[in-house]
Design an enzyme around this catalytic site. Structure first.
Site, PDB file in Angstrom:
ATOM      1  N   ASP A 285      28.732  78.963  -0.731  1.00 41.55           N
ATOM      2  CA  ASP A 285      28.451  77.544  -0.506  1.00 41.55           C
ATOM      3  C   ASP A 285      28.463  76.860  -1.880  1.00 41.55           C
ATOM      4  O   ASP A 285      28.425  77.523  -2.917  1.00 41.55           O
ATOM      5  CB  ASP A 285      27.105  77.362   0.205  1.00 41.55           C
ATOM      6  N   TRP A 286      28.520  75.553  -1.884  1.00 35.12           N
ATOM      7  CA  TRP A 286      28.724  74.816  -3.141  1.00 35.12           C
ATOM      8  C   TRP A 286      27.551  75.006  -4.092  1.00 35.12           C
ATOM      9  O   TRP A 286      26.423  74.628  -3.786  1.00 35.12           O
ATOM     10  CB  TRP A 286      28.980  73.339  -2.812  1.00 35.12           C
TER      11      TRP A 286
END
Ligand SMILES: *[C@@H]1O[C@H](CO)[C@@H](O)[C@H](O)[C@H]1NC(C)=O
Ligand SMILES: *[C@@H]1O[C@H](CO)[C@@H](O)[C@H](O)[C@H]1NC(C)=O
Ligand SMILES: *[C@@H]1O[C@H](CO)[C@@H](O)[C@H](O)[C@H]1NC(C)=O
Ligand SMILES: *[C@@H]1O[C@H](CO)[C@@H](O)[C@H](O)[C@H]1NC(C)=O
Ligand SMILES: *[C@@H]1O[C@H](CO)[C@@H](O)[C@H](O)[C@H]1NC(C)=O
Ligand SMILES: *[C@@H]1O[C@H](CO)[C@@H](O)[C@H](O)[C@H]1NC(C)=O
Ligand SMILES: *[C@@H]1O[C@H](CO)[C@@H](O)[C@H](O)[C@H]1NC(C)=O
Length: 878
Positions: A285-286
């Site tokens: 995920d970012w």
């Protein structure tokens, strides 16, 4: 994904001037008994037949790549950097492999125009309509392709909705593993058939927003999940998505059993790649990527958006560091080859080597021209938006989903449907579009006007907003609208006058706080926003016919007014996206009967659920521990076990008509306690594993770099030094306990195909259900739901009933219109995950499983028995 948080984090943290490559986080012990076991090496991809051709092509391409090209494609070029998408990988252009565009969101192409803002996942789930969910996925896929995105960052199947306060539950499809799994898999099929790679997310345990992220001062929370619970509840939708052939998996921000999901070897190498046979690639995920060598060994394949935990400085745990780690021998070249091959094979698997359009839009600006590398500060500019209109006629699917999701909870005295000649008074700001414009709040981080979606990264811009009040006015001639959430003075109503009150409840991603809610509904809890309960009570005191329409991210407590005699009808319209108006008017005025069903239970008080589920975990020094002590028992599984009656049960939803059900059952596959043994793994690509040449790691002479852009090349000095360490082979990396490099050719017993042992999907029993419209006045669609009750006297504790399949009928005509639907029970559906055997076990092959059929989890009317293969009308167990 947390896009909006980035600037605030980076501003706050840049003040700390932390070194980006080394940090020691305080780490509390996970509770006794939980732990993250080692699992090495990361299993190669490519051994499953349906991916064979793509892996062969990938092998041919990857063998031509240099070291720096391989490390270039496994990571992003940096947040807000270059190429226009929320994530952009480096390319290997020399050999014809492009940069890939990864784009939010699960309900529409985010941060751009001329797209459809589809209903949210929870709304799709509430339709219980497989073909409609698939059609929504196909339309989403077309729009992502039309904008030139390679990778759709959806569907969301985790969070599953374990905690009703959880901020992102609405991005997924409902608080049940099967509803979530079916909808997720159909979305994946729809998207990927358009040549777009879907991303199933977030693996796993991201059931609350607060404290989810690692930052230099605190680790993200640890979701401590026991193995059986993981398999039977939270992993179930992921297994189904992988079976559907999903190309990408995104890891969650949080940890599981104390180890961050982006580097949890047991989760990624063991469960995901070995047991579930996942063939695509795993991305973080970012900004959830928090280590270099460790995460590579643990099975992560792609770093997104490429930056370190503190973004925007051009630093990465991978890219040049990964190049260095392979040159110095710490990350085996074999691992990097597999990472690159997985990414390239997935690109081939969805035909993106042929005519896939390049991105046509910029996530960074709405203008035609803009900076080409916004994060570089000094950047050339040029055209970045081409305003390609990808909407086609997708508003039709969007509207159908919004309409068929609308769930009628109560309709006392058949107040609904309304007639066009009723005198209507409409109350509540949720009835009309945000007066500042539907996209006035960026990332939809406000609750103003009709609530069409939650907030955060899981949103899209509305091309327009069809609001309820406009649609109501088209149908009724006498409408007074009070665009306020506190009751104004109104003329004395006549007894037959109808009032419609609009309520909302919002939630979203932790990157934004809205009206005191930090993503999760930590402030509003399960009460209507904007004093909605008071508004309903006051309107109900004046009018004797009140309809309540609710736009909500999830469950809501209705107790303050649900029993008031004048509150006759309640409709949950969920989160309808852009098509909020006509869809609702069609139901309100009876053009169609409502046919949505609740994708979660509506409880009477949060205390109806166990503390581990009803409360969010609060702040702790060190790592917040979120232990799933309730095991399998959340939502209706818990309520049924404790004999707590909810206000409205999971699966509940009324129609203007009524339906009769009858069923027959037959056995399809004879069962044994264990599934038949899996087959061996097929071959996987093999490459040279020698330490690469220094020349493969350095930039061509004269290459001019963009400041803070993330490259994979090393300086000639660094390359030389790392290479010397690698070829000497004396300095060993401090590998984790249990580390090894020998690939297993057999794999776990529970594996064997995408999603697990293919025999788990053998159909064990099939029910033919005849659904008949028993009313005389209204046509309508029905949802036949099948729940399994395990046999008595088995050695495993199992929930009273568990949803296993469902089918929605087409429109059944009034006066006995009927349709037959098939409901299926697979081997997996009658199995439990046996922790000791590490396999799915049918606890009692000849036992009496009851397959309950009905129209809600508390509206089960027919019992089919697997021992006698008979069905009878009988009152359900709850
Ligand atoms: C990495 O990708 C970027 C963007 O496509 C490109 O400019 C650069 O040349 C690539 N590096 C290598 C080693 O191919
Ligand atoms: C977490 O710990 C539990 C309890 O020991 C274990 O059953 C489970 O397999 C572990 N899960 C992971 C992903 O490590
Ligand atoms: C190799 O490089 C990586 C990345 O910089 C570093 O973490 C690792 O410790 C190095 N290994 C050796 C043996 O020096
Ligand atoms: C975007 O699409 C338009 C129309 O399809 C095309 O003319 C244009 O060249 C494309 N732009 C880019 C950057 O690919
Ligand atoms: C949408 O596309 C049209 C051309 O089809 C263009 O004129 C317009 O600017 C685009 N953007 C918006 C917000 O409508
Ligand atoms: C339905 O309405 C009737 C008449 O208004 C009332 O007697 C009854 O209690 C109501 N039932 C419910 C469940 O509200
Ligand atoms: C529906 O079922 C009820 C109860 O079994 C029965 O009395 C009624 O005749 C049925 N109606 C239709 C239309 O089949």
């Amino acid at each position: 994904m947390a896009f909006g948080i980035l600037l605030s984090i980076s501003v706050a943290l840049s003040l700390l001037q932390l070194p980006c490559h080394a940090h020691v986080l305080p780490r509390d012990d996970v509770p006794q008994g939980y732990g993250a076991l080692p699992y090495y090496p990361s299993p190669h991809g490519g051994w499953i037949a349906s991916w064979k051709v793509s892996y062969a092509k990938a092998q041919a391409l990857v063998s031509q790549m240099t070291l720096a090209e391989k490390t270039n494609i496994t990571g992003g070029v940096g947040i807000y950097m270059g190429k226009p998408c929320v994530g952009n990988t480096g390319g290997a252009l020399r050999v014809g492999f492009p940069q890939l565009c990864l784009q939010d969101s699960a309900l529409g192409v985010s941060s751009t125009d001329n797209v459809t803002a589809f209903p949210a996942g929870i709304t799709a789930g509430a339709t219980w309509d497989k073909s409609l969910i698939y059609a929504r996925g196909a339309a989403l896929g077309k729009e992502f392709r039309g904008k030139g995105a390679n990778i759709f960052l959806g569907p969301t199947v985790g969070p599953l909705g374990r905690k009703p306060f959880g901020g992102r539950n609405w991005e997924g499809f409902g608080a049940d593993p099967v509803l979530q799994a079916v909808a997720g898999a159909l979305t994946i099929r729809g998207v990927q058939e358009q040549g777009v790679i879907a991303t199933i997310k977030h693996l796993i345990g991201n059931e609350q927003e607060m404290y989810r992220m690692y930052n230099p001062l605190q680790p993200g929370y640890s979701a401590n999940i026991e193995d059986r619970t993981l398999h039977e509840v939270y992993l179930w939708p992921f297994a189904e998505g992988i079976r559907a052939g999903v190309g990408a998996v995104m890891t969650a921000y949080n940890a599981v059993n104390g180890s961050a999901c982006s580097q949890n070897a047991y989760l990624l190498n063991g469960i995901l790649k070995d047991e579930l046979g996942f063939q695509g690639f795993v991305m973080s995920d970012w900004l959830a990527h928090i280590s270099g060598v460790g995460s590579a060994l643990a099975g992560l394949d792609m770093s997104m958006p490429g930056d370190t935990m503190v973004p925007l400085f051009g630093f990465s745990y991978w890219k040049y560091e990964l190049t260095r780690s392979v040159l110095n021998g710490s990350v085996p070249l074999d691992r990097l080859n597999d990472m690159a091959t997985r990414i390239v094979a997935t690109w081939y698997q969805f035909g993106q080597d042929k005519n896939h359009p390049p991105p046509n839009f910029s996530s960074n600006t709405k203008s035609r021209d803009g900076l080409l590398y916004p994060a570089a500060l000094l950047s050339p500019s040029g055209q970045v938006n081409w305003f390609v209109n990808v909407q086609a006629d997708h508003y039709l699917v969007a509207r159908q989903v919004a309409q068929d999701a609308i769930t009628l909870l109560k309709n006392n005295g058949s107040l609904l449907p309304l007639s066009g000649s009723s005198r209507l008074s409409v109350f509540g700001t949720d009835a009309a579009v945000n007066p500042d414009g539907p996209n006035a709040c960026s990332n939809r981080a406000c609750n103003k006007g009709t609530l069409g979606m939650g907030w955060g990264s899981g949103v899209a811009d509305y091309p327009y907003f069809d609001d309820p009040i406009t649609a109501i006015r088209k149908r009724a001639s006498d409408v007074a609208f009070y665009n306020t959430d506190s009751i104004p003075s109104v003329p004395a109503p006549k007894p037959e006058d109808v009032a419609i009150v609009f309520l909302s409840s919002d939630a979203g991603e932790n990157s934004f706080t809205v009206e005191g809610n930090h993503g999760d509904r930590d402030s509003s809890k399960l009460s209507a926003w904007h004093n909605g309960d008071e508004l309903v009570k006051k309107v109900a005191a004046k009018y004797s016919n009140v309809v309540v329409v609710v736009h909500t991210v999830g469950s809501l407590i209705l107790e303050p007014w649900i029993d008031l005699p004048s509150v006759k009808s309640v409709l949950f319209a969920h989160l309808p996206g852009q098509e909020a108006g006509e869809s609702l008017a069609n139901v309100l005025f009876g053009s169609v009967s409502p046919s949505g069903h609740l994708p979660y239970s509506i409880i009477k008080a949060p205390t109806d659920l166990p503390d581990s589920v009803s409360n969010l975990k609060g702040f702790a020094f060190g790592q917040v521990q979120d232990t799933y002590s309730e095991g399998l028992y959340f939502d209706y599984r818990y309520l049924n076990k404790m004999r707590i009656k909810p206000r409205f049960a999971f699966g509940h939803g009324l129609s203007y008509t009524t339906f009769n059900y009858s069923a027959t059952i037959r056995q399809v596959t004879a069962l044994a306690p264990f599934p038949p043994p899996r087959g061996p793994k097929g071959p996987t690509p093999a490459y040279s594993t020698a330490i690469p040449l220094i020349a493969e790691a350095v930039a061509p002479a004269g290459f001019s770099i963009i400041w803070r852009y993330i490259y994979s090349w090393l300086s000639p000095e660094d390359a030389k030094a790392a290479h010397a360490v690698g070829v000497a082979g004396k300095d060993k990396y401090a590998y984790p306990a249990g580390y090894g490099t020998e690939q297993s050719s057999t794999g776990p017993a529970a594996g064997g195909d995408q999603g697990g042992n293919g025999a788990l999907w053998d159909v064990a029993y099939e029910m033919e259900v005849t659904v008949r419209n028993a009313g005389v006045k209204y046509d309508g669609k029905a949802v036949a739901q099948a729940y399994v009750q395990f046999p008595d006297g088995i050695e495993y504790d199992t929930p009273v009933v568990q949803l296993r399949d469902f089918e929605k009928t087409g429109v059944l005509r009034a006066n006995r219109g009927e349709e037959k639907v098939l409901l299926k029970i697979t081997r997996k559906d009658v199995s439990v995950w046996d922790v000791k055997a590490q396999n799915w076990v049918v606890p009692k092959v000849d036992g009496r499983y009851v397959v309950w059929i009905g129209e809600a989890s508390d509206g089960l009317r027919i019992a089919c028995y697997t021992d006698t293969l008979t069905c009878e009308e009988r009152e359900g167990p709850v």
